[in-house]
Design a protein around this motif. Structure first.
Motif, PDB file in Angstrom:
ATOM      1  N   ARG A  97       0.932  -1.167   0.126  1.00 35.94           N
ATOM      2  CA  ARG A  97       0.004  -0.018   0.003  1.00 35.94           C
ATOM      3  C   ARG A  97       0.905   1.332  -0.163  1.00 35.94           C
ATOM      4  O   ARG A  97       0.682   2.151  -0.602  1.00 35.94           O
ATOM      5  N   VAL A  98       1.955   0.984   0.957  1.00 34.79           N
ATOM      6  CA  VAL A  98       2.779   2.475   0.950  1.00 34.79           C
ATOM      7  C   VAL A  98       3.484   2.609  -0.506  1.00 34.79           C
ATOM      8  O   VAL A  98       3.747   3.821  -0.963  1.00 34.79           O
ATOM      9  N   GLU A  99       3.770   1.641  -1.085  1.00 32.91           N
ATOM     10  CA  GLU A  99       4.640   1.506  -2.357  1.00 32.91           C
ATOM     11  C   GLU A  99       3.525   2.401  -3.315  1.00 32.91           C
ATOM     12  O   GLU A  99       4.087   3.304  -4.131  1.00 32.91           O
ATOM     13  N   ILE A 100       2.276   2.075  -3.217  1.00 32.30           N
ATOM     14  CA  ILE A 100       1.244   2.623  -4.290  1.00 32.30           C
ATOM     15  C   ILE A 100       1.066   4.161  -3.872  1.00 32.30           C
ATOM     16  O   ILE A 100       1.262   5.130  -4.875  1.00 32.30           O
ATOM     17  N   ASP A 101       1.013   4.175  -2.652  1.00 34.47           N
ATOM     18  CA  ASP A 101       0.735   5.566  -2.082  1.00 34.47           C
ATOM     19  C   ASP A 101       1.997   6.527  -2.304  1.00 34.47           C
ATOM     20  O   ASP A 101       1.644   7.654  -2.595  1.00 34.47           O
ATOM     21  N   ALA A 102       3.115   5.936  -2.267  1.00 31.67           N
ATOM     22  CA  ALA A 102       4.381   6.802  -2.523  1.00 31.67           C
ATOM     23  C   ALA A 102       4.740   7.044  -3.901  1.00 31.67           C
ATOM     24  O   ALA A 102       5.630   7.982  -4.218  1.00 31.67           O
ATOM     25  N   GLY A 103       3.809   6.094  -4.771  1.00 31.60           N
ATOM     26  CA  GLY A 103       4.190   6.303  -6.185  1.00 31.60           C
ATOM     27  C   GLY A 103       5.595   5.819  -6.503  1.00 31.60           C
ATOM     28  O   GLY A 103       6.084   6.522  -7.440  1.00 31.60           O
ATOM     29  N   THR A 104       6.000   4.899  -5.766  1.00 32.20           N
ATOM     30  CA  THR A 104       7.426   4.282  -6.230  1.00 32.20           C
ATOM     31  C   THR A 104       7.281   3.581  -7.799  1.00 32.20           C
ATOM     32  O   THR A 104       6.152   3.135  -8.213  1.00 32.20           O
ATOM     33  N   GLU A 105       8.434   3.118  -7.970  1.00 32.03           N
ATOM     34  CA  GLU A 105       8.636   2.148  -9.115  1.00 32.03           C
ATOM     35  C   GLU A 105       7.544   0.863  -9.009  1.00 32.03           C
ATOM     36  O   GLU A 105       7.053   0.442  -9.723  1.00 32.03           O
ATOM     37  N   LEU A 106       7.711   0.320  -7.707  1.00 35.30           N
ATOM     38  CA  LEU A 106       7.243  -1.060  -7.596  1.00 35.30           C
ATOM     39  C   LEU A 106       5.510  -0.526  -7.339  1.00 35.30           C
ATOM     40  O   LEU A 106       4.733  -1.420  -7.751  1.00 35.30           O
ATOM     41  N   GLY A 107       5.176   0.523  -6.781  1.00 33.39           N
ATOM     42  CA  GLY A 107       3.789   0.924  -6.921  1.00 33.39           C
ATOM     43  C   GLY A 107       3.151   1.117  -8.136  1.00 33.39           C
ATOM     44  O   GLY A 107       1.973   0.636  -8.485  1.00 33.39           O
ATOM     45  N   ARG A 108       4.139   1.520  -8.904  1.00 34.81           N
ATOM     46  CA  ARG A 108       3.388   1.774 -10.541  1.00 34.81           C
ATOM     47  C   ARG A 108       3.194   0.681 -11.189  1.00 34.81           C
ATOM     48  O   ARG A 108       2.324   0.257 -11.794  1.00 34.81           O
ATOM     49  N   VAL A 109       4.271  -0.540 -10.787  1.00 35.19           N
ATOM     50  CA  VAL A 109       4.210  -1.724 -11.421  1.00 35.19           C
ATOM     51  C   VAL A 109       2.469  -2.432 -10.918  1.00 35.19           C
ATOM     52  O   VAL A 109       1.785  -2.968 -11.914  1.00 35.19           O
ATOM     53  N   PHE A 110       2.276  -2.217  -9.514  1.00 42.30           N
ATOM     54  CA  PHE A 110       1.178  -2.804  -9.017  1.00 42.30           C
ATOM     55  C   PHE A 110      -0.088  -2.303  -9.782  1.00 42.30           C
ATOM     56  O   PHE A 110      -0.843  -2.947 -10.446  1.00 42.30           O
ATOM     57  N   MET A 111       0.058  -0.954 -10.061  1.00 50.46           N
ATOM     58  CA  MET A 111      -0.980  -0.137 -10.787  1.00 50.46           C
ATOM     59  C   MET A 111      -1.317  -0.672 -12.005  1.00 50.46           C
ATOM     60  O   MET A 111      -2.340  -0.794 -12.601  1.00 50.46           O
ATOM     61  N   ARG A 112      -0.130  -0.644 -12.768  1.00 52.60           N
ATOM     62  CA  ARG A 112      -0.189  -1.038 -14.167  1.00 52.60           C
ATOM     63  C   ARG A 112      -0.758  -2.354 -14.400  1.00 52.60           C
ATOM     64  O   ARG A 112      -1.540  -2.508 -15.408  1.00 52.60           O
ATOM     65  N   SER A 113      -0.321  -3.548 -13.583  1.00 50.65           N
ATOM     66  CA  SER A 113      -0.923  -4.678 -13.715  1.00 50.65           C
ATOM     67  C   SER A 113      -2.346  -4.654 -13.537  1.00 50.65           C
ATOM     68  O   SER A 113      -3.041  -5.371 -14.100  1.00 50.65           O
ATOM     69  N   LEU A 114      -2.749  -4.169 -12.609  1.00 49.93           N
ATOM     70  CA  LEU A 114      -4.239  -4.171 -12.253  1.00 49.93           C
ATOM     71  C   LEU A 114      -4.949  -3.376 -13.551  1.00 49.93           C
ATOM     72  O   LEU A 114      -6.081  -4.056 -14.002  1.00 49.93           O
ATOM     73  N   LEU A 115      -4.516  -2.118 -13.870  1.00 49.20           N
ATOM     74  CA  LEU A 115      -5.223  -1.553 -14.949  1.00 49.20           C
ATOM     75  C   LEU A 115      -5.333  -2.662 -16.235  1.00 49.20           C
ATOM     76  O   LEU A 115      -6.156  -2.477 -16.822  1.00 49.20           O
ATOM     77  N   ARG A 116      -4.169  -3.114 -16.477  1.00 47.80           N
ATOM     78  CA  ARG A 116      -3.828  -3.769 -17.747  1.00 47.80           C
ATOM     79  C   ARG A 116      -4.924  -5.140 -17.656  1.00 47.80           C
ATOM     80  O   ARG A 116      -5.712  -5.353 -18.668  1.00 47.80           O
ATOM     81  N   GLU A 117      -4.908  -5.616 -16.741  1.00 48.75           N
ATOM     82  CA  GLU A 117      -5.822  -6.840 -16.317  1.00 48.75           C
ATOM     83  C   GLU A 117      -7.377  -6.402 -16.538  1.00 48.75           C
ATOM     84  O   GLU A 117      -8.034  -6.981 -17.307  1.00 48.75           O
ATOM     85  N   GLN A 118      -7.886  -5.211 -15.901  1.00 48.91           N
ATOM     86  CA  GLN A 118      -9.317  -4.887 -16.027  1.00 48.91           C
ATOM     87  C   GLN A 118      -9.529  -4.315 -17.453  1.00 48.91           C
ATOM     88  O   GLN A 118     -10.691  -4.630 -18.062  1.00 48.91           O
ATOM     89  N   LEU A 119      -8.424  -3.605 -18.035  1.00 48.34           N
ATOM     90  CA  LEU A 119      -8.904  -3.028 -19.513  1.00 48.34           C
ATOM     91  C   LEU A 119      -8.864  -4.374 -20.413  1.00 48.34           C
ATOM     92  O   LEU A 119      -9.747  -4.189 -21.272  1.00 48.34           O
ATOM     93  N   GLY A 120      -7.826  -5.269 -20.147  1.00 45.21           N
ATOM     94  CA  GLY A 120      -8.146  -6.227 -21.043  1.00 45.21           C
ATOM     95  C   GLY A 120      -9.248  -7.160 -20.990  1.00 45.21           C
ATOM     96  O   GLY A 120      -9.838  -7.518 -22.115  1.00 45.21           O
ATOM     97  N   LEU A 121      -9.987  -7.356 -19.861  1.00 47.98           N
ATOM     98  CA  LEU A 121     -11.010  -7.814 -19.629  1.00 47.98           C
ATOM     99  C   LEU A 121     -12.102  -7.409 -20.096  1.00 47.98           C
ATOM    100  O   LEU A 121     -12.831  -7.816 -20.850  1.00 47.98           O
ATOM    101  N   ALA A 122     -12.184  -5.752 -20.091  1.00 41.98           N
ATOM    102  CA  ALA A 122     -13.284  -4.972 -20.641  1.00 41.98           C
ATOM    103  C   ALA A 122     -13.249  -5.332 -22.286  1.00 41.98           C
ATOM    104  O   ALA A 122     -14.360  -5.369 -22.799  1.00 41.98           O
ATOM    105  N   LEU A 123     -12.074  -5.292 -22.837  1.00 40.95           N
ATOM    106  CA  LEU A 123     -11.878  -5.027 -24.168  1.00 40.95           C
ATOM    107  C   LEU A 123     -12.234  -6.541 -24.674  1.00 40.95           C
ATOM    108  O   LEU A 123     -12.965  -6.756 -25.707  1.00 40.95           O
ATOM    109  N   GLY A 124     -11.843  -7.677 -24.028  1.00 40.16           N
ATOM    110  CA  GLY A 124     -12.225  -9.144 -24.331  1.00 40.16           C
ATOM    111  C   GLY A 124     -13.862  -9.071 -24.361  1.00 40.16           C
ATOM    112  O   GLY A 124     -14.388  -9.530 -25.287  1.00 40.16           O
ATOM    113  N   ILE A 125     -14.648  -8.597 -23.385  1.00 40.62           N
ATOM    114  CA  ILE A 125     -15.976  -8.582 -23.416  1.00 40.62           C
ATOM    115  C   ILE A 125     -16.796  -7.772 -24.550  1.00 40.62           C
ATOM    116  O   ILE A 125     -17.486  -8.227 -25.268  1.00 40.62           O
TER     117      ILE A 125
END
Lengths: 506, 124
Positions: free
Chosen positions: B24-52
């Motif tokens: 959580r702190v990684e994401i809150d602080a906007g570190t490289e690791l936090g950005r990786v978390f967010m990017r993977s979530l966004l990619r999963e969700q967008l991929g799912l939406a586009l698949g549907i």
């Protein structure tokens, strides 16, 4: 008084009293400004979905589709399909993030995402324009219905609907309207379902004649309009407008803020898909039966009142009168609920950006500003509908969808899924989409004489105006990439992370 | 008004003293690791939406083109009902509901995975 009008009068009065009674009952739960705008965000999915269904099924759905199917045939089935599929697109692309953005209205979302007052003002203007465009046909439909049901002059319908809506919205806001609209969904469904069962039984008793065998059947069962490349273009443009326009309708979007969280927003949308799917099975049945039993209505240009007239044409005596009363009640509920939802959405925006402003050193309270906004939101389109009763009902709804798809759809899609959107890009895209679609359909409404490809491109602008708005937003945002709002990444975290993960969302 | 505080009732954190930074702190602080978390979530969700949306496009979306290229389809009867009416007036609605149901199931699973991932980093 002619006895023909009795069921209609009873139905209209009963719906009005029920609406006001439920609204008054809901009032005891309304205390704060947050209750007024978003029912304090505590509406459960099942209730919220019924309310969304009640609000969304307007005059165009209740009366319009059956009439269009009667006159034009299978290509008109694309309207209800598009209006339902629009919710699927909304579900997969915007429902949960929109709820998680924590904004009250579309302008709130735009300002929170882009940090720009300019984008906010442009969005407010668009909400009011789309809301009024959508309210106008509701009032006109109410005038037509009361004219058909109780022989009232055409201005009575708009007057009755606006008074009921104002009392309703002004007294209880979103909290009490939620109960009213949920009730009205089930009323509308019953009002089409019961008569449809009776009429189908009579049709079966008559030996189930085939509706497609009646005159001019070739095109009637063909789902592409006049056919050819133009029919194909019109159909795809309609698909773009309805699939993508739903997410941009202000009264639809404002409902998502009443969900407790993003997960509930998704589940609500799923229930809405089911409720709409059940309802939209019914109007085409009326259209097909009308082909057999009320063919002269289409020829006389009165297809919009098909649903109101068909029970009486097919069933005589007391049963026919009862069924007529029931469909009239359903139609009236359709005007009331859609108008209420639109009035809330427009009033919410007006009260934040116009009536809530300080004027001559004085400022209205939150609830006072909301009531003033509701009055403006309702009175303006009601006056327009009385003064110009001849604008096509279905055409105006189509315009509202096309404008919504060309403006708010690109803004929401890029705002939610692309970090690189800039205020300048958003303004440019909204301007291109709004002006393009608005001028095209405005031209069609005013002249209606343009024919050939130009006329078709102007009458159904969505297929070109949506991509051009989207492209403009992307290109201008890339050109101004230095002005990506510094809080964009933080805002994306807020939009997409589940509430269960405890993050800073400020 | 705009941000009703979201209250999560939890026990007092016993790991604050640890030198590990939580997911959580990684994401809150906007570190490289936090950005990786967010990017993977966004990619999963967008991929799912586009698949549907892809599934929607290749079923409902191609119908106009199919009827344009093969006009005889419109005259085809399934029992007593013309094919166009059966598809557009009936079958399309349960199909839309099924797509929506698939999406809700998968997107909630994605969010659970994301929450679990962030928690796991918390514990390590």
């Amino acid at each position: 008084m002619n006895t023909d009008v009795v069921p209609g009068v009873v139905a209209v009065i009963a719906v009005t009293i029920a609406t006001l009674a439920i609204s008054t009952w809901g009032l005891q739960f309304s205390r704060t400004t947050s209750d007024f705008f978003v029912a304090s965000r505590t509406v459960r999915p099942a209730l919220n979905a019924s309310a969304i269904g009640g609000e969304y099924l307007s005059a165009a759905s209740f009366l319009g589709i059956a009439g269009l199917v009667l006159t034009f045939g299978a290509d008109m089935l694309w309207y209800p399909v598009g209006w339902t599929a629009g919710y699927l697109v909304l579900l997969v692309l915007v429902a949960a993030p929109l709820r998680r953005s924590g904004a009250y209205t579309l302008p709130d979302f735009a300002e929170a995402r882009l940090g720009s007052r300019g984008v906010r003002s442009l969005c407010s203007l668009l909400v009011v324009v789309i809301g009024w465009l959508y309210l106008l046909p509701q009032f006109q439909g109410a005038g037509l219905t009361l004219q058909a049901a109780i022989n009232a002059p055409p201005w009575v319908g708009p007057l009755v609907v606006s008074v009921v809506v104002l009392v309703n919205v002004g007294s209880g806001g979103m909290r009490s309207i939620t109960f009213v609209q949920a009730f009205q969904y089930w009323l509308k469904l019953t009002a089409l379902l019961l008569p449809a069962c009776v009429l189908l039984a009579i049709w079966a008793g008559d030996g189930a004649p085939d509706p497609t065998s009646r005159g001019g059947a070739d095109l009637w069962s063909y789902p592409l309009g006049e056919g050819g490349a133009q029919g194909l273009y019109v159909t795809y443009s309609l698909i773009v407008a309805t699939f993508l326009g739903t997410m941009g309708l202000p009264h639809v979007v404002v409902r998502f803020y009443t969900n407790p969280d993003g997960r509930a927003a998704r589940r609500t949308t799923l229930v809405v898909l089911a409720l709409l799917g059940v309802f939209y099975l019914l109007p085409p049945i009326y259209g097909a039966l009308g082909r057999i039993y009320a063919a002269d209505l289409a020829a006389a240009g009165g297809s919009d009142v098909l649903i109101l007239e068909l029970p009486r044409l097919m069933v005589g005596g007391l049963l026919g009168e009862l069924l007529t009363g029931l469909v009239t009640a359903g139609a009236f509920a359709a005007f009331l609920s859609t108008s209420s939802g639109l009035a809330i959405a427009v009033a919410g925006v007006l009260s934040q950006d116009v009536t809530g402003r300080r004027v001559a050193g004085r400022r209205l309270s939150g609830v006072g500003a909301f009531r003033a906004g509701a009055a403006i939101a309702v009175v303006v389109p009601a006056l327009v509908s009385v003064s110009s009763p001849d604008v096509g009902v279905a055409q105006t709804v189509g315009l509202a969808f096309a404008v919504a798809a060309s403006t708010f759809c690109p803004l929401l899609l890029l705002g939610i899924w692309w970090r690189g959107l800039t205020p300048a890009g958003a303004i440019a895209g909204l301007a291109v989409g709004g002006l393009g679609s608005g001028m095209a359909v405005g031209w069609t409404l005013v002249t209606s004489g343009t024919t050939g490809w130009v006329g078709i491109l102007l009458a159904q602008p969505a297929a070109w105006s949506v991509p051009s708005a989207l492209a403009t937003m992307v290109v201008v945002s890339r050109l101004t990439r230095g002005s990506v709002p510094p809080h964009a990444s933080r805002f994306m975290v807020r939009l997409h992370t589940p509430e269960a993960v405890d993050l800073q969302r400020g | 008004m705009n941000d009703n505080p979201r209250v999560r009732v939890t026990g007092p954190s016993r790991r604050r003293a640890s030198t590990h930074r939580s997911g959580r702190v990684e994401i809150d602080a906007g570190t490289e690791l936090g950005r990786v978390f967010m990017r993977s979530l966004l990619r999963e969700q967008l991929g799912l939406a586009l698949g549907i949306l892809f599934l929607l496009g290749v079923t409902v979306g191609v119908l106009p083109l199919a009827f344009y290229l093969v006009p005889e389809l419109a005259e085809m009867l399934v029992g007593p009902v013309p094919l166009a009416w059966l598809l557009l007036g009936g079958l399309v609605y349960p199909w839309l509901l099924l797509l929506g149901w698939l999406y809700v199931r998968r997107s909630e699973a994605n969010e659970r995975d994301f929450a679990a991932l962030v928690e796991e980093v918390d514990r390590s």
